[in-house]
Motif scaffolding. Structure first.
Motif, short mmCIF file in Angstrom:
data_model
loop_
_atom_site.label_atom_id
_atom_site.label_comp_id
_atom_site.label_asym_id
_atom_site.label_seq_id
_atom_site.Cartn_x
_atom_site.Cartn_y
_atom_site.Cartn_z
N TYR A 56 54.68 48.22 64.13
CA TYR A 56 54.68 46.99 63.33
C TYR A 56 53.36 46.85 62.57
CZ TYR A 56 51.73 44.36 66.67
OH TYR A 56 50.70 43.92 67.45
N ASP B 285 48.49 34.90 58.13
CA ASP B 285 49.02 35.69 59.25
C ASP B 285 49.42 34.71 60.34
OD1 ASP B 285 49.65 37.58 61.18
OD2 ASP B 285 47.56 37.83 61.80
N LEU C 259 46.82 41.97 62.53
CA LEU C 259 47.44 42.00 61.21
C LEU C 259 46.56 41.31 60.17
CD1 LEU C 259 51.23 41.43 61.96
CD2 LEU C 259 49.94 43.57 61.75
N CYS D 83 54.60 37.25 59.19
CA CYS D 83 54.95 36.71 60.50
C CYS D 83 55.62 37.80 61.33
CB CYS D 83 55.88 35.51 60.36
SG CYS D 83 56.28 34.70 61.94
N ASN D 84 55.09 38.04 62.50
CA ASN D 84 55.67 38.98 63.46
C ASN D 84 56.03 38.18 64.71
OD1 ASN D 84 56.35 41.34 64.92
ND2 ASN D 84 54.25 41.47 65.72
N TRP E 140 60.39 39.03 69.47
CA TRP E 140 61.60 39.65 68.96
C TRP E 140 62.88 39.25 69.71
CZ3 TRP E 140 59.10 45.19 68.49
CH2 TRP E 140 58.23 45.18 67.39
N VAL F 237 58.33 40.66 60.08
CA VAL F 237 58.34 41.90 60.85
C VAL F 237 59.15 41.66 62.12
CG1 VAL F 237 56.95 43.71 61.92
CG2 VAL F 237 56.06 42.45 59.93
N LEU F 238 60.27 42.35 62.24
CA LEU F 238 61.21 42.03 63.31
C LEU F 238 61.95 43.28 63.77
CD1 LEU F 238 62.21 39.37 64.72
CD2 LEU F 238 64.14 39.42 63.13
N SER F 239 62.07 43.42 65.07
CA SER F 239 62.89 44.48 65.65
C SER F 239 64.35 44.01 65.70
CB SER F 239 62.40 44.80 67.06
OG SER F 239 63.40 45.42 67.83
N THR G 84 62.59 48.82 63.87
CA THR G 84 61.69 47.73 63.50
C THR G 84 61.62 47.67 61.97
OG1 THR G 84 60.39 48.05 65.51
CG2 THR G 84 59.39 46.74 63.76
N LEU H 86 60.38 45.55 58.25
CA LEU H 86 59.60 44.56 57.51
C LEU H 86 60.50 44.06 56.38
CD1 LEU H 86 55.90 44.69 56.41
CD2 LEU H 86 57.67 43.95 54.81
#
Length: 378
Positions: free
Chosen positions: A180, A204, A212, A268-269, A272, A313-315, A369, A371
């Motif tokens: 990520y 962030d 990040l 944004c992460n 998940w 950002v996501l799985s 994963t 983006l």
């Protein structure tokens, strides 16, 4: 304040009880030492009886390991659906943690441990718990996590995208899964950042260690605002940003999700998996009811400058586990007034994806994963 009580040497004693995952007070406490066998310890713990360890510290660690091996002999059965398998997996892990969490140790007024061959844990406990406030009892399993966190904090985690190390604090998600970070490091920046004549700004959200935010600053974003709702994360991010000599370009704010104002890029992460964490260490993985994800999506357009982008950002592990569908994610994006302009995918390379003994192996081995590049639809 919860108080734990026990009898030792024919006298009643008590101390403050602390549990990071909010475990309830044990129903009963007995004193245990090096004569305690793992089978007996498992039976006591399964009955709800906690074992206050008064023997050799290293023997206590070995006892905990032996108890874990016995519990692992009965892996969770597979469910009929991925979501049922995940639920059974979580229940099994919670049961295991509950049993192992009933081996206890007493920390003295200054966080010392009055046991043979006990390590000096004073600094590790101060960093995790704050200044000492009298005697306190914690589970040995939690204490070992505190000790491990101290070691990670000193050693740090290598981040190739920064050519530097990030030092996570206890209870703050560590950037050990680098995919990520690499997505944020290598995805082309929005044109508004590349060509804007005024100062460029990025947010962030849920910064954690600040990794990040540091990546964005190193990529040339002139002003980065990093936020988090966790006081531990805010302190951790500030320390890492100072180490990287980026304090003049990165501002840490919180506790909040969005700061005031607008930005050219908002990253944004979120955690998940839409499930409830059992403690602070899990808060970087589990997001009850997708609260942070939905908060990011619904508020994004109000905080973007014209032509700006949001990077989600996501799985897709939640999709493989049956906890969320791709249709639900796309619907949430659409309902928030957003458009998907691009998606950059990568395959995780962490060891658990190759562990065929993991009850969730099928989902983990298929994980991607991504983006997601989002813009306002208006």
């Amino acid at each position: 304040m919860s108080t734990i009580r026990w009898t030792e040497d024919h006298s009643r004693r008590s101390a403050r009880w602390h549990s990071e995952n909010h475990s309830p007070l044990p129903r009963r406490v007995v004193v245990a030492d090096d004569r305690m066998r793992a089978d007996h310890a498992c039976r006591h713990a399964a009955d709800g009886t906690a074992l206050l360890w008064r023997g050799d510290f290293h023997n206590a660690r070995q006892l905990l390991q032996a108890m874990g091996r016995r519990l692992d002999r009965r892996p969770p059965r597979p469910g009929s659906t991925p979501s049922e398998s995940f639920d059974l997996h979580r229940r099994s892990r919670a049961h295991r943690a509950g049993i192992l969490g009933r081996v206890l140790v007493l920390l003295e007024d200054d966080y010392t441990i009055a046991l043979r061959r006990a390590p000096d844990v004073r600094l590790a406990c101060q960093e995790a718990y704050g200044p000492p406030q009298g005697q306190v009892i914690v589970s040995l399993r939690e204490l070992l996590g505190v000790i491990g966190a101290r070691q990670w904090r000193v050693k740090g985690v290598d981040v190739p995208a920064l050519d530097a190390r990030i030092h996570p604090h206890y209870g703050v998600f560590s950037p050990v899964r680098g995919e990520y970070v690499d997505l944020v490091a290598h995805t082309p920046l929005p044109p508004t950042i590349e060509h804007r004549s005024v100062t460029t700004t990025a947010f962030d959200l849920g910064t954690g260690t600040g990794v990040l935010a540091a990546v964005l600053a190193r990529r040339g974003v002139e002003r980065v605002v990093a936020t988090d709702i966790s006081p531990r994360a805010l302190a951790c991010a500030k320390e890492n940003i100072h180490r990287l000599a980026l304090s003049g370009r990165i501002e840490v704010k919180g506790p909040c999700l969005f700061p005031e104002g607008r930005a050219d890029l908002i990253v944004c992460n979120p955690p998940w998996l839409p499930a409830r964490p059992t403690g602070p260490v899990e808060q970087g993985v589990y997001d009850p009811d997708s609260t942070m994800l939905n908060g990011f999506l619904t508020q994004l357009t109000a905080h973007l400058r014209p032509g700006g982008e949001g990077w989600l950002v996501l799985s897709d592990l939640a999709e493989h586990l049956g906890l969320r569908t791709r249709r639900q994610l796309l619907a949430a994006i659409h309902e928030a007034g957003l458009l998907v302009t691009d998606r950059v995918d990568t395959k995780p390379g962490h060891p658990r994806a190759q562990d065929t003994t993991d009850s969730l192996h099928a989902a983990r081995s298929a994980e991607i994963t991504s983006l997601w590049r989002l813009t306002s639809a208006t």
